[in-house]
Design a protein around this motif. Structure first.
Motif, PDB file in Angstrom:
ATOM      1  N   SER A  57       0.820  -1.220   0.000  1.00 23.94           N
ATOM      2  CA  SER A  57       0.000   0.000   0.000  1.00 23.94           C
ATOM      3  C   SER A  57       0.851   1.266   0.000  1.00 23.94           C
ATOM      4  O   SER A  57       0.345   2.361  -0.312  1.00 23.94           O
ATOM      5  N   GLN A  58       2.135   1.149   0.342  1.00 21.41           N
ATOM      6  CA  GLN A  58       3.026   2.308   0.309  1.00 21.41           C
ATOM      7  C   GLN A  58       3.224   2.834  -1.116  1.00 21.41           C
ATOM      8  O   GLN A  58       3.712   3.953  -1.316  1.00 21.41           O
ATOM      9  N   TYR A  59       2.851   2.039  -2.103  1.00 18.48           N
ATOM     10  CA  TYR A  59       3.002   2.436  -3.507  1.00 18.48           C
ATOM     11  C   TYR A  59       1.826   3.271  -4.026  1.00 18.48           C
ATOM     12  O   TYR A  59       1.806   3.633  -5.200  1.00 18.48           O
ATOM     13  N   LYS A  60       0.878   3.574  -3.194  1.00 17.56           N
ATOM     14  CA  LYS A  60      -0.306   4.307  -3.648  1.00 17.56           C
ATOM     15  C   LYS A  60       0.081   5.598  -4.374  1.00 17.56           C
ATOM     16  O   LYS A  60       0.878   6.396  -3.864  1.00 17.56           O
ATOM     17  N   ASP A  61      -0.438   5.766  -5.583  1.00 15.63           N
ATOM     18  CA  ASP A  61      -0.266   6.974  -6.403  1.00 15.63           C
ATOM     19  C   ASP A  61       1.169   7.238  -6.844  1.00 15.63           C
ATOM     20  O   ASP A  61       1.504   8.345  -7.256  1.00 15.63           O
ATOM     21  N   THR A  62       2.038   6.219  -6.789  1.00 15.10           N
ATOM     22  CA  THR A  62       3.426   6.425  -7.229  1.00 15.10           C
ATOM     23  C   THR A  62       3.646   6.038  -8.688  1.00 15.10           C
ATOM     24  O   THR A  62       4.732   6.253  -9.226  1.00 15.10           O
ATOM     25  N   PHE A  63       2.590   5.473  -9.335  1.00 16.80           N
ATOM     26  CA  PHE A  63       2.764   4.974 -10.696  1.00 16.80           C
ATOM     27  C   PHE A  63       1.822   5.687 -11.655  1.00 16.80           C
ATOM     28  O   PHE A  63       1.377   5.114 -12.646  1.00 16.80           O
ATOM     29  N   ASN A  64       1.526   6.941 -11.372  1.00 17.81           N
ATOM     30  CA  ASN A  64       0.515   7.663 -12.141  1.00 17.81           C
ATOM     31  C   ASN A  64       1.079   8.465 -13.308  1.00 17.81           C
ATOM     32  O   ASN A  64       0.322   8.967 -14.138  1.00 17.81           O
ATOM     33  N   SER A  65       2.408   8.600 -13.393  1.00 19.41           N
ATOM     34  CA  SER A  65       2.978   9.463 -14.435  1.00 19.41           C
ATOM     35  C   SER A  65       3.028   8.795 -15.796  1.00 19.41           C
ATOM     36  O   SER A  65       3.071   9.480 -16.824  1.00 19.41           O
ATOM     37  N   SER A  66       3.039   7.475 -15.828  1.00 14.94           N
ATOM     38  CA  SER A  66       3.156   6.774 -17.108  1.00 14.94           C
ATOM     39  C   SER A  66       1.800   6.639 -17.776  1.00 14.94           C
ATOM     40  O   SER A  66       0.757   6.596 -17.121  1.00 14.94           O
ATOM     41  N   ASP A  67       1.822   6.548 -19.097  1.00 13.48           N
ATOM     42  CA  ASP A  67       0.583   6.339 -19.849  1.00 13.48           C
ATOM     43  C   ASP A  67       0.148   4.880 -19.780  1.00 13.48           C
ATOM     44  O   ASP A  67      -1.045   4.585 -19.818  1.00 13.48           O
ATOM     45  N   GLU A  68       1.118   3.991 -19.679  1.00 11.17           N
ATOM     46  CA  GLU A  68       0.822   2.566 -19.512  1.00 11.17           C
ATOM     47  C   GLU A  68       1.677   2.036 -18.367  1.00 11.17           C
ATOM     48  O   GLU A  68       2.902   2.236 -18.357  1.00 11.17           O
ATOM     49  N   ALA A  69       1.044   1.393 -17.402  1.00  6.52           N
ATOM     50  CA  ALA A  69       1.744   0.905 -16.211  1.00  6.52           C
ATOM     51  C   ALA A  69       1.725  -0.618 -16.189  1.00  6.52           C
ATOM     52  O   ALA A  69       0.658  -1.231 -16.108  1.00  6.52           O
ATOM     53  N   ILE A  70       2.912  -1.222 -16.265  1.00 13.74           N
ATOM     54  CA  ILE A  70       3.059  -2.669 -16.288  1.00 13.74           C
ATOM     55  C   ILE A  70       3.840  -3.107 -15.052  1.00 13.74           C
ATOM     56  O   ILE A  70       4.827  -2.467 -14.685  1.00 13.74           O
ATOM     57  N   ILE A  71       3.398  -4.179 -14.430  1.00 14.98           N
ATOM     58  CA  ILE A  71       4.141  -4.761 -13.304  1.00 14.98           C
ATOM     59  C   ILE A  71       4.498  -6.201 -13.646  1.00 14.98           C
ATOM     60  O   ILE A  71       3.666  -6.959 -14.164  1.00 14.98           O
ATOM     61  N   PHE A  72       5.750  -6.556 -13.363  1.00 11.80           N
ATOM     62  CA  PHE A  72       6.211  -7.927 -13.561  1.00 11.80           C
ATOM     63  C   PHE A  72       6.581  -8.516 -12.206  1.00 11.80           C
ATOM     64  O   PHE A  72       7.292  -7.888 -11.421  1.00 11.80           O
ATOM     65  N   ILE A  73       6.097  -9.721 -11.939  1.00  9.41           N
ATOM     66  CA  ILE A  73       6.455 -10.450 -10.714  1.00  9.41           C
ATOM     67  C   ILE A  73       6.898 -11.852 -11.116  1.00  9.41           C
ATOM     68  O   ILE A  73       6.154 -12.573 -11.773  1.00  9.41           O
ATOM     69  N   ASN A  74       8.104 -12.192 -10.724  1.00  8.09           N
ATOM     70  CA  ASN A  74       8.631 -13.532 -10.981  1.00  8.09           C
ATOM     71  C   ASN A  74       8.147 -14.464  -9.863  1.00  8.09           C
ATOM     72  O   ASN A  74       8.494 -14.266  -8.697  1.00  8.09           O
ATOM     73  N   PRO A  75       7.340 -15.482 -10.195  1.00  6.23           N
ATOM     74  CA  PRO A  75       6.830 -16.389  -9.152  1.00  6.23           C
ATOM     75  C   PRO A  75       7.944 -17.045  -8.334  1.00  6.23           C
ATOM     76  O   PRO A  75       7.759 -17.347  -7.152  1.00  6.23           O
ATOM     77  N   ASP A  76       9.104 -17.253  -8.951  1.00  3.16           N
ATOM     78  CA  ASP A  76      10.224 -17.863  -8.225  1.00  3.16           C
ATOM     79  C   ASP A  76      10.716 -16.950  -7.107  1.00  3.16           C
ATOM     80  O   ASP A  76      11.106 -17.424  -6.029  1.00  3.16           O
ATOM     81  N   ALA A  77      10.706 -15.636  -7.357  1.00  2.87           N
ATOM     82  CA  ALA A  77      11.130 -14.684  -6.334  1.00  2.87           C
ATOM     83  C   ALA A  77      10.161 -14.675  -5.163  1.00  2.87           C
ATOM     84  O   ALA A  77      10.563 -14.585  -3.996  1.00  2.87           O
ATOM     85  N   VAL A  78       8.872 -14.780  -5.457  1.00  2.00           N
ATOM     86  CA  VAL A  78       7.848 -14.831  -4.407  1.00  2.00           C
ATOM     87  C   VAL A  78       8.029 -16.087  -3.557  1.00  2.00           C
ATOM     88  O   VAL A  78       8.004 -16.038  -2.322  1.00  2.00           O
ATOM     89  N   LYS A  79       8.216 -17.208  -4.239  1.00  2.00           N
ATOM     90  CA  LYS A  79       8.398 -18.485  -3.546  1.00  2.00           C
ATOM     91  C   LYS A  79       9.655 -18.475  -2.685  1.00  2.00           C
ATOM     92  O   LYS A  79       9.655 -18.932  -1.535  1.00  2.00           O
ATOM     93  N   GLN A  80      10.739 -17.931  -3.244  1.00  2.00           N
ATOM     94  CA  GLN A  80      12.008 -17.883  -2.522  1.00  2.00           C
ATOM     95  C   GLN A  80      11.897 -17.085  -1.231  1.00  2.00           C
ATOM     96  O   GLN A  80      12.524 -17.409  -0.221  1.00  2.00           O
ATOM     97  N   LYS A  81      11.073 -16.040  -1.254  1.00  2.00           N
ATOM     98  CA  LYS A  81      10.922 -15.185  -0.080  1.00  2.00           C
ATOM     99  C   LYS A  81       9.809 -15.663   0.843  1.00  2.00           C
ATOM    100  O   LYS A  81       9.569 -15.055   1.895  1.00  2.00           O
TER     101      LYS A  81
END
Length: 456
Positions: free
Chosen positions: A369-393
């Motif tokens: 939730s700390q990211y609220k309104d931090t990604f508003n400047s771009s016309d297209e906002a893409i997020i990538f999450i590697n499932p391996d990184a999630v699992k590792q953590k």
């Protein structure tokens, strides 16, 4: 360095900064050995070229014996590391990385650049100017800097420039690294909550910077960004006996046709870096350099050719109508600063921004939730999450709905496979568009060279 040759063993030698220190000491004539449980490029090849790459990966207590002068312990190792336990059993001196840097620099004037964001860029600016004007100095910086072979230099120079990280010192010391450098001059660029796995509350995180300021010795200097509310309050909000406090703010500037100009009393100069945060970083660097006798004329002559630090709005490629940037941005304040800077520099170009959530903090549902309104400047906002990184953590997987709610943006697109991310980007028509790829990871192994070739 003038000290006699010593035998030094690095536990976790493969780290980006650890391998640089190992190489520095080996080139100075010390007998260096090391170990790690995995090696990545470019450290693997660089260590191999100097004969410092161990024959096998993993830990082996037999590497440790009483002939060693001391051991340097990296953050990647664990407290129960067999090599560390053997060193402790033998009563060997064990330095953390920052402890050793201080040991090598305790007779130098120590310039430390700290802050949640901007510290690498500001450190690079200070280094660039000092090199340009011919001043002899040592340094330790957390990224590749143009014009410098390594990230660490230790010699007989009278001053050292240090990037002061607030992350943990070592498995044996949970204090931030920056406490160990015992600064003569310290600059704090800004304070924005990060490293949720180490500092579970904002108050806990802020207190580290307050303590950094409070431990300033008499005769030292605190330089801080007065435009950052937390920094102005914590650093500039009280007097400290015998300590000089100097505030700074963004340097006056103007953007014309995608080019930034610094406004000077008697004219202007064109510079290579851009973005409001970099104008703040530039002023912080200038204030620090003034304290060691660098004139404004010297500063401006030098800073005009500064092109930035590695992966800090670094240009991967460009054409007449498109530019691709890579950036280390991952924390909320960094994402906001970087994406806003690119959009403001090229307001007439469509901006596609891709953020990889890779760190423990950024992948954590309690922090996102700390990211609220931090990604508003771009016309297209893409997020990538590697499932391996999630699992590792060991974390719970974030969904597209989670991200849209947390970022307060309903059109966020989520990808979990680098191939699908690549296909999506290749479908774009890139005329009059910019792309920025923001991550402390590698987007699941995305081939940036091939992507660049297609887009440009």
């Amino acid at each position: 360095m003038t000290q006699k040759s010593q035998r030094i063993h690095f536990i976790a030698i493969g780290g980006s900064i650890m391998h640089s220190l190992a190489i520095c000491l080996a080139k100075a004539g010390h007998k260096v050995s090391g170990s790690d449980d995995h090696f990545y490029e470019p450290s693997k090849s660089k260590l191999k070229a100097l004969g410092l790459l161990p024959e096998s990966e993993g830990w082996d207590a037999n590497r440790i014996d009483s002939s060693l002068d001391f051991v340097v312990l990296g953050m990647h190792a664990k407290a129960n590391n067999p090599e560390l336990l053997k060193a402790q059993e033998l009563g060997l001196k064990v330095f953390s990385f920052p402890e050793y840097i201080y040991e090598a620099a305790k007779d130098k004037q120590r310039l430390v650049i700290a802050g949640s964001h901007g510290k690498t860029s500001m450190t690079a600016m200070v280094m660039h100017v000092l090199q340009d004007i011919g001043r002899d100095f040592d340094y330790m910086v957390g990224a590749r800097i143009n014009g410098f072979d390594e990230q660490v230099k230790l010699s007989d120079a009278p001053i050292i420039v240090i990037e002061g990280d607030e992350y943990l010192t070592s498995p044996l010391d949970s204090r931030p690294k920056f406490f160990h450098y015992k600064h003569d001059i310290v600059t704090v660029s800004g304070i924005a909550w990060d490293h949720y796995n180490v500092f579970p509350t904002l108050e806990n995180y802020i207190s580290q910077f307050e303590l950094l300021a409070d431990t300033s010795a008499k005769g030292s200097t605190l330089i801080y960004c007065e435009e950052d509310d937390l920094t102005a309050k914590i650093i500039g909000g009280k007097e400290r006996d015998g300590v000089t406090s100097i505030p700074y703010k963004a340097h006056p500037h103007e953007v014309r046709d995608g080019v930034t100009f610094l406004k000077l009393p008697d004219g202007e100069i064109k510079i290579e870096v851009f973005g409001y945060h970099n104008m703040q970083n530039l002023s912080g660097a200038q204030a620090m350099l003034k304290r060691i006798g660098v004139s404004d004329e010297q500063f401006y002559n030098a800073i005009a050719s500064f092109k930035g630090a590695g992966k800090r709005m670094e240009i991967l490629g460009k054409s007449d109508t498109s530019t691709i940037y890579t950036d280390f941005a991952h924390a909320p304040s960094k994402l906001l600063a970087t994406s806003t800077a690119v959009k403001n520099q090229f307001p007439d170009r469509y901006l596609v921004a891709c953020l990889e959530l890779h760190t423990f903090s950024s992948l954590n549902k309690d922090f996102i939730s700390q990211y609220k309104d931090t990604f508003n400047s771009s016309d297209e906002a893409i997020i990538f999450i590697n499932p391996d990184a999630v699992k590792q953590k060991g974390l719970e997987t974030l969904t597209e709905a989670d991200l849209r709610k947390a970022f307060n943006r309903k059109d966020i697109i989520l990808f979990n496979e680098s191939a699908k991310l690549k296909d999506h980007l290749l479908k774009h028509q890139w005329a009059n568009k910019n792309l920025i790829l923001m991550s402390s990871g590698n987007f699941g192994g995305l081939n940036l060279a091939a992507l660049k070739q297609h887009i440009l």
